[in-house]
Design an enzyme around this catalytic site. Structure first.
Site, PDB file in Angstrom:
ATOM      1  N   LYS A 284     -18.199   0.495 -16.470  1.00 35.45           N
ATOM      2  CA  LYS A 284     -19.452  -0.234 -16.280  1.00 35.45           C
ATOM      3  C   LYS A 284     -20.385   0.149 -17.414  1.00 35.45           C
ATOM      4  CE  LYS A 284     -22.770  -1.588 -12.782  1.00 35.45           C
ATOM      5  NZ  LYS A 284     -23.845  -1.761 -13.755  1.00 35.45           N
ATOM      6  N   ARG A 289     -26.293  -8.563 -18.653  1.00 35.99           N
ATOM      7  CA  ARG A 289     -25.281  -9.586 -18.419  1.00 35.99           C
ATOM      8  C   ARG A 289     -25.445 -10.724 -19.412  1.00 35.99           C
ATOM      9  NH1 ARG A 289     -22.760 -10.452 -13.298  1.00 35.99           N
ATOM     10  NH2 ARG A 289     -20.813 -11.539 -13.698  1.00 35.99           N
ATOM     11  N   ARG A 304     -28.439 -13.453 -17.229  1.00 28.83           N
ATOM     12  CA  ARG A 304     -28.177 -13.575 -15.801  1.00 28.83           C
ATOM     13  C   ARG A 304     -29.073 -14.617 -15.144  1.00 28.83           C
ATOM     14  NH1 ARG A 304     -28.743  -8.856 -11.240  1.00 28.83           N
ATOM     15  NH2 ARG A 304     -29.120 -10.355  -9.605  1.00 28.83           N
ATOM     16  N   GLU A 333     -20.984  -8.094 -20.841  1.00 24.73           N
ATOM     17  CA  GLU A 333     -22.167  -7.255 -20.884  1.00 24.73           C
ATOM     18  C   GLU A 333     -22.508  -7.074 -22.358  1.00 24.73           C
ATOM     19  OE1 GLU A 333     -23.328  -6.368 -17.922  1.00 24.73           O
ATOM     20  OE2 GLU A 333     -24.721  -4.719 -18.278  1.00 24.73           O
ATOM     21  N   PHE A 373     -15.551  -9.055 -19.743  1.00 27.47           N
ATOM     22  CA  PHE A 373     -14.724  -8.634 -18.608  1.00 27.47           C
ATOM     23  C   PHE A 373     -14.166  -9.804 -17.804  1.00 27.47           C
ATOM     24  CE2 PHE A 373     -19.239  -8.217 -17.503  1.00 27.47           C
ATOM     25  CZ  PHE A 373     -19.335  -9.164 -16.501  1.00 27.47           C
ATOM     26  N   LYS A 451     -19.351  -2.051  -7.368  1.00 33.69           N
ATOM     27  CA  LYS A 451     -19.771  -1.160  -8.458  1.00 33.69           C
ATOM     28  C   LYS A 451     -19.928   0.252  -7.927  1.00 33.69           C
ATOM     29  CE  LYS A 451     -24.307  -3.219  -7.923  1.00 33.69           C
ATOM     30  NZ  LYS A 451     -25.446  -3.887  -8.548  1.00 33.69           N
TER      31      LYS A 451
END
Length: 587
Positions: A284, A289, A304, A333, A373, A451
């Site tokens: 992470k 985002r 986002r 990210e 991702f 997460k």
DNA sequence: GATGACTGCCC
DNA sequence: ATTCTGC
DNA sequence: GCAGAATGGGCAGTCATC
């Protein structure tokens, strides 16, 4: 030359209509304020006519306001759903307009916040801004304040008039914003005033949000909820509802398309019982985002919240040009890196992702890269319902390795644990744990994505001030200002504020605070430093805002330390050490 | 030209 | 972002 | 468990004011 009495506004208005009469006066050289004086019309209406709005005829705003009142009056969500559903079915206004009036979404970026509302209410009520603000602190919400202090007029406002006036605001100078708002508020009844304020602030406080509205709409138009939800994530709720009102088949036609941003899928916090093996685990990264859309040579980037960033992050555009696909949508990210490619603290990234225009100086100071991702669209095909295990190989074939988020497959809790520990020891924010058979559900937060973040160190700090809350917590304390000590200087230094304190805990704390009040000021009570709390945090940041020079990012209270005194809390030196140890890991 | 209030948007 | 709370 | 409400730090950009 003969002297002829110029026609009065009334005469003009009778001859050519109100709108034309206003425009006529403006054309022959009257200033806006002079037209207001001459016509006796409210300021906002003159401005609307000036901006070429032809007619303001539509449903009376008072009817909408009483509908809002009814909605906020019922408590249960089911009841709200029923009311909304009936409203939507009635079609008293175009469906997308009704939806917009229920979410207040189009009124979110008007350049209007509490400060503008305070001044507008002051102007409309002839109260001083200070007294208006004092009422806000007491009641916690400006809609209620409007209801309290407006005198209320009965001249009829229409929905269109309010809608267009508000939409006009971003194009006006702040001073004129206040004038338009105050004009609306002076023309409104008290109830109408309450909702004009709430609309302008983009928060109607009706006790429901988009999700409830979506369910209501699916009932009103008799369409499948999943279909509507999907269409809403791609086209926005208002448009999706408009399509739904035409027919369910319209929703089926809504598909992902590169160049059209959609709401990204979100993760829940990790819970052991929610893990479905096999899973993909990924590092992470502490960034923002970013959605990358590629259509041939064209690349579009979205955050986002669907804010376009294509012009601000040219490096990312360049990276996307190198993707091995003609058309694709990649979820990733964006992170800040130093010139060696090592991750930089989140603070630096904000200097690149927040600006609206590109500046090469900033770009040189803070470089960015991406860690991809997921891929949800590939060469003309939507991958939304393709399971993650099939999306990953496609992603790897499209995105060069250096821009891929690190990850692997785990089949046992032990493997996840090992991966997590390794990630944390390498200084990452944590890991993501995703079910391999999961599909990509735009706009939803699901338990298929989890997460997992480590528990950080904790700090013992002393409470030096308690702040009043707003909204439901008006008139009560809501957040606490914390400080650490410096034994040499024998002084306390502030390190930030914590909130998210349960009513129960705050009740107990209040009892102690009441004995420790040094003085009251406008936003809270300053306390004798005695109450010690243990707090944890996500990160320590440099900060000019607090006297320690540091601030806690995402702080939370772990427990109250009744066993510790101020003399025993942590020191500024320890904060410095913790800060240094973070940066050491990162570089 | 500097400073500060306000707003919006990242987490 | 996180946390708490009512349903 | 969901949805909603209320809260944290921080930076850019705009505008008013000194």
């Amino acid at each position: 030359m003969s002297l002829v009495r110029p026609p009065s506004f009334r005469e003009l208005a009778e001859r050519m209509g109100e709108a034309e009469a206003v425009r006529y006066l403006l054309r022959i050289g009257y200033g806006t304020m002079k037209v207001v004086a001459e016509s006796g019309l409210p300021y906002h209406r003159v401005i609307l006519y000036r901006e070429r709005v032809k007619s303001l005829k539509s449903m009376e705003f008072s009817r909408l306001a009483s509908f809002y009142e009814r909605l906020s009056g019922v408590r249960s969500r089911k009841a709200k759903e029923a009311l909304i559903s009936r409203f939507l079915s009635s079609r008293v206004l175009p469906v997308d307009v009704m939806v917009n009036l229920l979410t207040a979404k189009p009124f979110k970026n008007l350049g209007v916040g509490p400060g503008t509302i305070r001044d507008s209410l002051a102007l409309a009520s002839r109260w001083s801004p200070e007294r208006v603000e004092a009422l806000y602190r007491e009641y916690g919400e400006y809609g209620e304040v409007a209801y309290l202090i407006l005198r209320g007029s009965s001249s009829p406002l229409t929905v269109k008039e309010v809608y267009l006036s508000l939409k006009l605001l971003p194009r006006l100078a702040r001073e004129d914003r206040v004038k338009v708002l105050s004009s609306l508020l002076s023309t409104a009844s008290r109830i109408e005033g309450k909702y004009i304020v709430r609309l302008a602030l983009g928060d109607l406080k009706l006790g429901f949000k988009e999700n409830t509205l979506l369910i209501a709409a699916s009932k009103a138009f008799n369409v499948d909820r999943q279909l509507l939800e999907n269409a809403s994530a791609i086209k926005g709720l208002a448009e999706a509802c408009r399509l739904a009102s035409i027919g369910e088949y319209m929703l089926r036609l809504v598909e992902l398309k590169p160049g059209v941003p959609f709401k990204p899928m979100l993760a829940h916090l990790y819970r052991e019982d929610k893990v479905k093996f096999p899973v993909r685990v990924e590092l992470k990264y502490d960034g923002s985002r970013l959605q990358i859309h590629k259509i041939g040579g064209k690349v579009k980037l979205y955050t986002r919240r669907l804010v376009e960033k294509s012009d601000v992050l040219p490096e990312v555009v360049e990276i996307a040009r190198g993707f091995n696909a003609d058309s694709c949508i990649v979820d990733c990210e964006v992170i800040a890196v130093d010139d060696k490619g090592n991750p930089l603290p989140f603070q630096y990234l904000l200097e690149r992702t927040l600006p609206r225009k590109y500046e090469s100086e900033r770009a040189e100071k803070v470089r960015v890269t991406v860690k991809a991702f997921d891929i949800v669209y590939h060469e003309g095909r939507s991958l939304l319902s393709t399971p993650l295990q099939e999306r990953i190989p496609i992603l790897m074939s499209v995105v060069p390795k250096e821009f891929l988020a690190e990850g692997e497959t785990c089949t046992t809790p032990g493997e996840v644990e090992k991966y997590f520990k390794d990630a944390v020891s390498r200084g990452y924010e944590g890991i993501m744990v995703k079910a391999l058979d999961s599909i990509y559900e735009p706009g939803r937060r699901t338990y298929t994505w989890l997460k997992l973040k480590p528990l950080r160190d904790t700090i013992d700090a002393v409470v030096v001030k308690a702040y009043y809350g707003t909204g439901l917590r008006a008139g009560y304390y809501s957040s606490l200002l914390l400080a650490v000590r410096d034994p040499k200087a024998r002084k306390l230094y502030t390190i930030g504020r914590v909130s998210n304190i349960s009513e129960d805990l705050m009740d107990r704390l209040k009892k102690r605070f009441d004995q420790l009040i040094v003085r009251r000021d406008r936003d809270g009570i300053v306390l004798k430093p005695e109450v010690v709390v243990e707090v944890t945090y996500m990160e320590i940041q440099r900060s000019p805002e607090y006297s320690s020079g540091y601030a806690l990012r995402v702080p939370k209270i772990v427990r109250v330390r009744n066993d510790k005194t101020v003399g025993e809390i942590d020191t500024l030196d320890k904060i410095r050490e913790l800060y240094m140890s973070q940066s050491a890991v990162k570089s």
